[in-house]
Design an enzyme around this catalytic site. Structure first.
Site, PDB file in Angstrom:
ATOM      1  N   GLU A  61       0.881  -1.160   0.000  1.00 10.85           N
ATOM      2  CA  GLU A  61       0.000   0.000   0.000  1.00 10.85           C
ATOM      3  C   GLU A  61       0.926   1.220   0.000  1.00 10.85           C
ATOM      4  O   GLU A  61       1.846   1.294   0.817  1.00 10.85           O
ATOM      5  CB  GLU A  61      -0.872   0.023   1.260  1.00 10.85           C
ATOM      6  N   ARG A 287       6.687 -12.932   8.828  1.00 12.47           N
ATOM      7  CA  ARG A 287       7.405 -11.690   8.547  1.00 12.47           C
ATOM      8  C   ARG A 287       8.830 -11.776   9.039  1.00 12.47           C
ATOM      9  O   ARG A 287       9.155 -12.597   9.890  1.00 12.47           O
ATOM     10  CB  ARG A 287       6.780 -10.548   9.355  1.00 12.47           C
ATOM     11  N   LYS A 297       5.496   0.468  10.859  1.00 11.67           N
ATOM     12  CA  LYS A 297       5.374   1.732  10.155  1.00 11.67           C
ATOM     13  C   LYS A 297       5.085   2.863  11.133  1.00 11.67           C
ATOM     14  O   LYS A 297       5.579   3.974  11.004  1.00 11.67           O
ATOM     15  CB  LYS A 297       4.252   1.604   9.118  1.00 11.67           C
TER      16      LYS A 297
END
Length: 581
Positions: A61, A287, A297
RNA sequence: UGGGAUGUAGCCAAGCGGUAAGGCACGGGACUUUGACUCCCGCAUUCGCAGGUUCAAAUCCUGCCAUCCCAGCCA
């Protein structure tokens, strides 16, 4: 700079071509993991996609900068295509206009190219398929698998139930499809304000999997989109949009991280109930997390916005732009990701492994140079005041084909302050009164003493050289343990050098209950203003950086270096087995 | 008895019924004009725990324990 980067990218083996399968990492490690096995089955004889070529996608994104965790996903997505001889698309997953920005798109593309991957002409936006998505939404309504709901966000939350209690059905759940269709069309036409209606999939309010409790699949947002402008005021949700994006792009395998495991039933539900051109499959992997840093983030953004670091490319950060500035090579990062493997075990990888991968790459390729970070004068008292001579050395020792450069030598030199001790502990084989050391590639010298200022601080080291050891060759039968790096005071160039250490003092700052401000390492950056380097580094710009011998790997800071000010970043230290007694 | 997943060395990770790969880290040694590199050697009698099946179990079965993810009109 840009050209050099492109050169490096081109040299990288494994730029995706979609033609030649590759079963090993470019450093020779065998690549094999459960996702590859599963895909081979899907594509193989008797598999659900028998005969097809693998097609993946990397779907960020565009709402932030890529970090090393994304590098793992990139390596898996593009790497899988590479290994199996298929294709990988780049897709901006831009279904939520309020969070996204075109500026991130450029940064993301640059980072992926830098890593050496190419999506060729297959660059997509989720928003490319808004029209198709709308069509499929109507299909669900027609099939009575979706309905327009009038619950407020609060009502939705309350009726969803809890982890242990089933939800209750929306009063609009059985609205006639004609009515839903009519309202949905008017939603698209812009007749209603944000939040007035949603489109929900009709699945199972009692499901143990909360994602299946009639998830919202379209919401009204009167918001301009960075790609589609004001064409739309309704936007699809991830769970509805993603399988459609995959199918429209011809993706066979939708690889994502573990937190989407719960969403797979919903993904499969969409695939089963929509008349999609293809039926993609989703697989999940763990991850990548690294100790002594943060990867979320939110935290990264906070560090940047609070000014605790100097921007998204501050070399202390794990973002790809920061690692690039720090001197990490694409090769090292890819190697790191590949060698970590792919599994479903939530893992925290040791930062030392990343550093190892960088050293392993740079050791083979980075030119050697000498630099003095914390200087003290060294005077060769038996060397004539007005004399200068030069020595020629290989950029890469033993590999003259990699180029050579010259060193000048004279009576007044600069050495590292910690390479002299008046009263050293055992096993210290550098300069101390009476001891002999080699000045690399120059001469063997014997320390005769030092000069101190009023406070007792050493300001000059004194030594005598042995003229018969020119080039640093020891006399027959003599063994010199210590070899020091040095600079000719007359030709050395001053530079600023930035040393970096872990940003945090604890292994897992994300898991720590303390405020992360308390966990920041005050020594994460140490700036040395009075460092000195060989003069040729003023003009030279190796895109790999340099090994400053005995110190580590360093690279010009591409942002702060100017024609009259040299700035170097330390990419990584050299290993050091010196243990004072 | 909410659902989903995961447990192999300090950190990653192979292993898929035949007797615990590899890498990082760490310790020791050799070599060395970088205390680097390179090269040797060492580093799990045991696979979360407990039972069971089997000639044989990290691998199969049962139970338990621990950890992670999920209650956005985010992705």
């Amino acid at each position: 700079m840009k050209e050099k980067r492109e050169q490096e990218t081109k040299r990288l083996p494994g730029v995706v071509t979609g033609i030649t399968p590759r079963e090993e990492t470019f450093t020779g490690n065998k690549i094999s993991h459960f996702i590859l096995d599963a895909i081979r089955q899907d594509l193989g004889p008797g598999g659900p996609m028998e005969g097809r070529k693998v097609h993946t996608r990397f779907p960020p994104e565009p709402n932030g900068f890529l970090h090393i965790g994304h590098a793992k996903a990139i390596v898996i997505d593009f790497g899988t295509a590479e290994i199996l001889g298929g294709l990988c698309n780049l897709r901006m997953d831009d279904t939520n206009p309020v969070k996204e920005d075109e500026a991130y798109v450029r940064a993301i593309k640059e980072d992926i190219h830098w890593l050496g991957y190419d999506w060729e002409d297959r660059f997509y936006h989720a928003s490319d398929f808004f029209e198709e998505m709308y069509f499929f939404a109507e299909e669900l309504i027609e099939k009575e698998l979706a309905f327009v709901c009038e619950q407020t966000p609060e009502e939705v939350r309350e009726s969803r139930g809890t982890l242990t209690k089933p939800g209750t059905e929306s009063p609009w759940r059985y609205r006639p499809k004609e009515e839903s269709l009519d309202i949905f069309r008017r939603m698209r036409a812009g007749e209603f304000p944000d939040g007035r209606y949603t489109l929900r999939a009709r699945i199972d309010m009692a499901s143990g999997n909360i994602n299946l409790r009639d998830p919202v699949i379209y919401r009204i947002q009167h918001e301009s989109h960075h790609q589609t402008g004001d064409d739309w005021c309704i936007y699809p949700m991830y769970d509805f949009a993603h399988p459609i994006e995959d199918a429209m792009e011809g993706v066979t395998h939708s690889l994502c991280s573990l937190e989407f495991e719960d969403h797979r039933p919903l993904f499969d539900w969409m695939v089963a109930n929509l008349s999609l051109p293809t039926k993609p499959k989703q697989y999940e992997f763990a991850r990548l997390d690294i100790n002594y840093t943060v990867m979320s983030k939110r935290k990264l953004r906070a560090l940047v916005e609070e000014g605790l670091v100097d921007g998204w490319d501050d070399p202390r950060l794990p973002t790809l732009s920061a690692l690039r500035r720090r001197g990490y090579t694409p090769r090292a990062i890819r190697d790191f990701c590949e060698r970590n493997g792919v599994s479903k075990v939530p893992s925290m990888v040791d930062i030392k492994f990343l550093e190892h991968c960088l050293r392993e790459d740079l050791n083979l390729r980075a030119p050697r140079a000498m630099a003095v970070l914390d200087p003290v004068k060294l005077t060769i008292t038996n060397y004539p005041e007005d004399q200068t001579e030069t020595f020629t050395v290989d950029n890469l020792p033993g590999q003259p084909e990699a180029g050579r450069h010259t060193l000048s030598f004279s009576r007044h030199l600069l050495i590292e302050r910690d390479d002299f001790m008046e009263d050293p502990p055992g096993r210290y084989y550098r300069l101390f009164p009476g001891n002999q050391v080699r000045l690399r590639a120059a001469y063997i010298i014997r320390c005769t003493g030092c000069v101190k200022d009023e406070e007792g601080r050493v300001i000059e080291v004194l030594a005598e050289y042995d003229p018969e050891t020119r080039g640093g060759t020891a006399r027959e039968g003599e063994k010199i343990r210590g070899t020091l790096h040095w600079l000719d005071q007359a030709t050395a160039v001053q530079a600023e050098v930035r040393l970096y250490n872990n940003l945090f003092t604890v292994e897992a700052p994300d898991d720590d209950e303390r405020d992360y401000h308390e966990l920041l390492n005050p020594d994460s950056r140490i700036t040395l203003e009075n460092a000195w380097v060989e003069p040729w580094l003023q003009e030279d710009r190796s895109h790999l950086g340099y090994q400053f011998m005995r110190l580590g790997y360093f690279i010009h800071d591409h942002k702060d270096t100017t024609p009259d000010r040299l700035v170097f970043n330390r990419s990584v230290k050299l290993r050091d087995s010196y243990r004072p007694e």
